[in-house]
Design a protein around this motif. Structure first.
Motif, PDB file in Angstrom:
ATOM      1  N   PRO A  53       0.825  -1.205   0.000  1.00 55.82           N
ATOM      2  CA  PRO A  53       0.000   0.000   0.000  1.00 55.82           C
ATOM      3  C   PRO A  53       0.863   1.262   0.000  1.00 55.82           C
ATOM      4  N   VAL A  54       0.288   2.330  -0.540  1.00 53.39           N
ATOM      5  CA  VAL A  54       0.915   3.650  -0.514  1.00 53.39           C
ATOM      6  C   VAL A  54      -0.081   4.631   0.097  1.00 53.39           C
ATOM      7  N   ALA A  55       0.396   5.802   0.456  1.00 57.42           N
ATOM      8  CA  ALA A  55      -0.470   6.804   1.092  1.00 57.42           C
ATOM      9  C   ALA A  55      -1.505   7.323   0.095  1.00 57.42           C
ATOM     10  N   VAL A  56      -2.757   7.260   0.483  1.00 60.39           N
ATOM     11  CA  VAL A  56      -3.843   7.775  -0.349  1.00 60.39           C
ATOM     12  C   VAL A  56      -3.943   9.295  -0.194  1.00 60.39           C
ATOM     13  N   TRP A  57      -3.567   9.807   0.962  1.00 59.51           N
ATOM     14  CA  TRP A  57      -3.564  11.252   1.230  1.00 59.51           C
ATOM     15  C   TRP A  57      -2.134  11.670   1.608  1.00 59.51           C
ATOM     16  N   PRO A  58      -1.203  11.631   0.633  1.00 57.03           N
ATOM     17  CA  PRO A  58       0.176  12.007   0.958  1.00 57.03           C
ATOM     18  C   PRO A  58       0.295  13.501   1.231  1.00 57.03           C
ATOM     19  N   GLU A  59       1.385  13.875   1.857  1.00 57.94           N
ATOM     20  CA  GLU A  59       1.655  15.295   2.088  1.00 57.94           C
ATOM     21  C   GLU A  59       1.892  15.968   0.742  1.00 57.94           C
ATOM     22  N   PRO A  60       1.282  17.130   0.520  1.00 62.39           N
ATOM     23  CA  PRO A  60       1.478  17.825  -0.752  1.00 62.39           C
ATOM     24  C   PRO A  60       2.919  18.298  -0.928  1.00 62.39           C
ATOM     25  N   ASP A  61       3.429  18.142  -2.135  1.00 67.05           N
ATOM     26  CA  ASP A  61       4.751  18.644  -2.500  1.00 67.05           C
ATOM     27  C   ASP A  61       4.622  19.240  -3.897  1.00 67.05           C
ATOM     28  N   LEU A  62       4.262  20.499  -3.936  1.00 68.05           N
ATOM     29  CA  LEU A  62       3.982  21.188  -5.195  1.00 68.05           C
ATOM     30  C   LEU A  62       5.123  21.047  -6.194  1.00 68.05           C
ATOM     31  N   ALA A  63       6.363  21.118  -5.716  1.00 66.26           N
ATOM     32  CA  ALA A  63       7.520  21.021  -6.609  1.00 66.26           C
ATOM     33  C   ALA A  63       7.648  19.632  -7.228  1.00 66.26           C
ATOM     34  N   ALA A  64       7.166  18.604  -6.538  1.00 65.86           N
ATOM     35  CA  ALA A  64       7.289  17.232  -7.037  1.00 65.86           C
ATOM     36  C   ALA A  64       6.130  16.823  -7.947  1.00 65.86           C
ATOM     37  N   PHE A  65       5.051  17.581  -7.938  1.00 68.06           N
ATOM     38  CA  PHE A  65       3.863  17.187  -8.705  1.00 68.06           C
ATOM     39  C   PHE A  65       4.134  16.971 -10.198  1.00 68.06           C
ATOM     40  N   PRO A  66       4.871  17.833 -10.898  1.00 70.50           N
ATOM     41  CA  PRO A  66       5.074  17.598 -12.337  1.00 70.50           C
ATOM     42  C   PRO A  66       5.768  16.268 -12.632  1.00 70.50           C
ATOM     43  N   ALA A  67       6.795  15.931 -11.886  1.00 73.98           N
ATOM     44  CA  ALA A  67       7.487  14.654 -12.107  1.00 73.98           C
ATOM     45  C   ALA A  67       6.572  13.483 -11.767  1.00 73.98           C
ATOM     46  N   GLU A  68       5.755  13.632 -10.736  1.00 78.94           N
ATOM     47  CA  GLU A  68       4.809  12.564 -10.389  1.00 78.94           C
ATOM     48  C   GLU A  68       3.805  12.353 -11.514  1.00 78.94           C
ATOM     49  N   LEU A  69       3.329  13.444 -12.111  1.00 79.45           N
ATOM     50  CA  LEU A  69       2.396  13.318 -13.231  1.00 79.45           C
ATOM     51  C   LEU A  69       3.048  12.586 -14.401  1.00 79.45           C
ATOM     52  N   ASP A  70       4.305  12.908 -14.683  1.00 83.33           N
ATOM     53  CA  ASP A  70       5.013  12.215 -15.769  1.00 83.33           C
ATOM     54  C   ASP A  70       5.126  10.722 -15.486  1.00 83.33           C
ATOM     55  N   ASP A  71       5.487  10.377 -14.254  1.00 85.96           N
ATOM     56  CA  ASP A  71       5.618   8.974 -13.880  1.00 85.96           C
ATOM     57  C   ASP A  71       4.279   8.250 -13.984  1.00 85.96           C
ATOM     58  N   LEU A  72       3.229   8.868 -13.472  1.00 84.73           N
ATOM     59  CA  LEU A  72       1.913   8.241 -13.519  1.00 84.73           C
ATOM     60  C   LEU A  72       1.433   8.053 -14.952  1.00 84.73           C
ATOM     61  N   ARG A  73       1.668   9.035 -15.812  1.00 81.63           N
ATOM     62  CA  ARG A  73       1.258   8.901 -17.216  1.00 81.63           C
ATOM     63  C   ARG A  73       1.904   7.660 -17.834  1.00 81.63           C
ATOM     64  N   GLY A  74       3.187   7.491 -17.613  1.00 84.13           N
ATOM     65  CA  GLY A  74       3.878   6.321 -18.152  1.00 84.13           C
ATOM     66  C   GLY A  74       3.355   5.024 -17.580  1.00 84.13           C
ATOM     67  N   ARG A  75       3.085   5.011 -16.293  1.00 86.32           N
ATOM     68  CA  ARG A  75       2.599   3.784 -15.668  1.00 86.32           C
ATOM     69  C   ARG A  75       1.200   3.422 -16.154  1.00 86.32           C
ATOM     70  N   TRP A  76       0.310   4.422 -16.321  1.00 92.37           N
ATOM     71  CA  TRP A  76      -1.037   4.127 -16.825  1.00 92.37           C
ATOM     72  C   TRP A  76      -0.972   3.660 -18.275  1.00 92.37           C
ATOM     73  N   ARG A  77      -0.103   4.255 -19.069  1.00 90.29           N
ATOM     74  CA  ARG A  77       0.051   3.793 -20.459  1.00 90.29           C
ATOM     75  C   ARG A  77       0.499   2.341 -20.490  1.00 90.29           C
ATOM     76  N   ASN A  78       1.378   1.982 -19.574  1.00 94.56           N
ATOM     77  CA  ASN A  78       1.825   0.599 -19.494  1.00 94.56           C
ATOM     78  C   ASN A  78       0.667  -0.328 -19.122  1.00 94.56           C
ATOM     79  N   VAL A  79      -0.156   0.082 -18.191  1.00 93.04           N
ATOM     80  CA  VAL A  79      -1.331  -0.720 -17.818  1.00 93.04           C
ATOM     81  C   VAL A  79      -2.228  -0.914 -19.034  1.00 93.04           C
ATOM     82  N   LEU A  80      -2.458   0.165 -19.775  1.00 97.32           N
ATOM     83  CA  LEU A  80      -3.310   0.067 -20.963  1.00 97.32           C
ATOM     84  C   LEU A  80      -2.741  -0.908 -21.993  1.00 97.32           C
ATOM     85  N   ARG A  81      -1.415  -0.950 -22.129  1.00 99.05           N
ATOM     86  CA  ARG A  81      -0.766  -1.826 -23.104  1.00 99.05           C
ATOM     87  C   ARG A  81      -0.689  -3.275 -22.654  1.00 99.05           C
TER      88      ARG A  81
END
Length: 146
Positions: A53-81
């Motif tokens: 499990p991972v935190a569903v309500w993690p502490e916000p880190d505005l500076a980290a959000f763009p990199a997290e979005l990039d990582d999530l996009r890649g991971r969801w694309r992998n799930v779709l494939r």
């Protein structure tokens, strides 16, 4: 791209638009909700993969959000494939309740869950006298984003 792929592409685009509306001095509640969108996506990815499990309500880190979005996009694309969308995923929610959902249901949930919380973020941003992002699906479709 099929409809579920389009919904996830829309979700990614809309999250990036919402993040832009948090530039400067964003409302704390909006940042917390945005962190939750990302935390929930990580949670669903872990459930699909069978990871810890991972935190569903993690502490916000505005500076980290763009990199997290990039990582999530890649991971969801992998799930779709790679994932069988009919595969049933067993998981325990944050309240300790056990459930089973298909990968397809999870993919749809992720897109709708983000839309729900982006609406709350828009209200938070507007309440602080700022203009929220315009994240309607039809706007993204007209712009050729999805």
């Amino acid at each position: 791209m099929d409809d579920v792929g389009r919904l996830l592409a829309y979700d990614d685009w809309a999250n990036r638009e919402a993040l832009r509306s948090l530039a400067g001095a964003p409302p704390a509640a909006a940042c917390k909700r945005f962190a939750h969108i990302l935390g929930a996506q990580r949670t669903w990815l872990q459930r699909i993969a069978g990871g810890p499990p991972v935190a569903v309500w993690p502490e916000p880190d505005l500076a980290a959000f763009p990199a997290e979005l990039d990582d999530l996009r890649g991971r969801w694309r992998n799930v779709l494939r790679t994932e069988d969308r009919g595969r049933r995923v067993r998981y325990t929610n944050t309240k300790g309740q056990r459930f089973e959902s298909t990968v397809h249901e999870i993919l749809l949930h992720v897109a709708f869950h983000g839309a729900y919380h982006r609406g709350q973020i828009a209200a938070d941003v507007r309440a602080h006298g700022r203009e929220p992002a315009y994240t309607d699906f039809i706007h993204a479709a007209r712009e050729g984003t999805v």
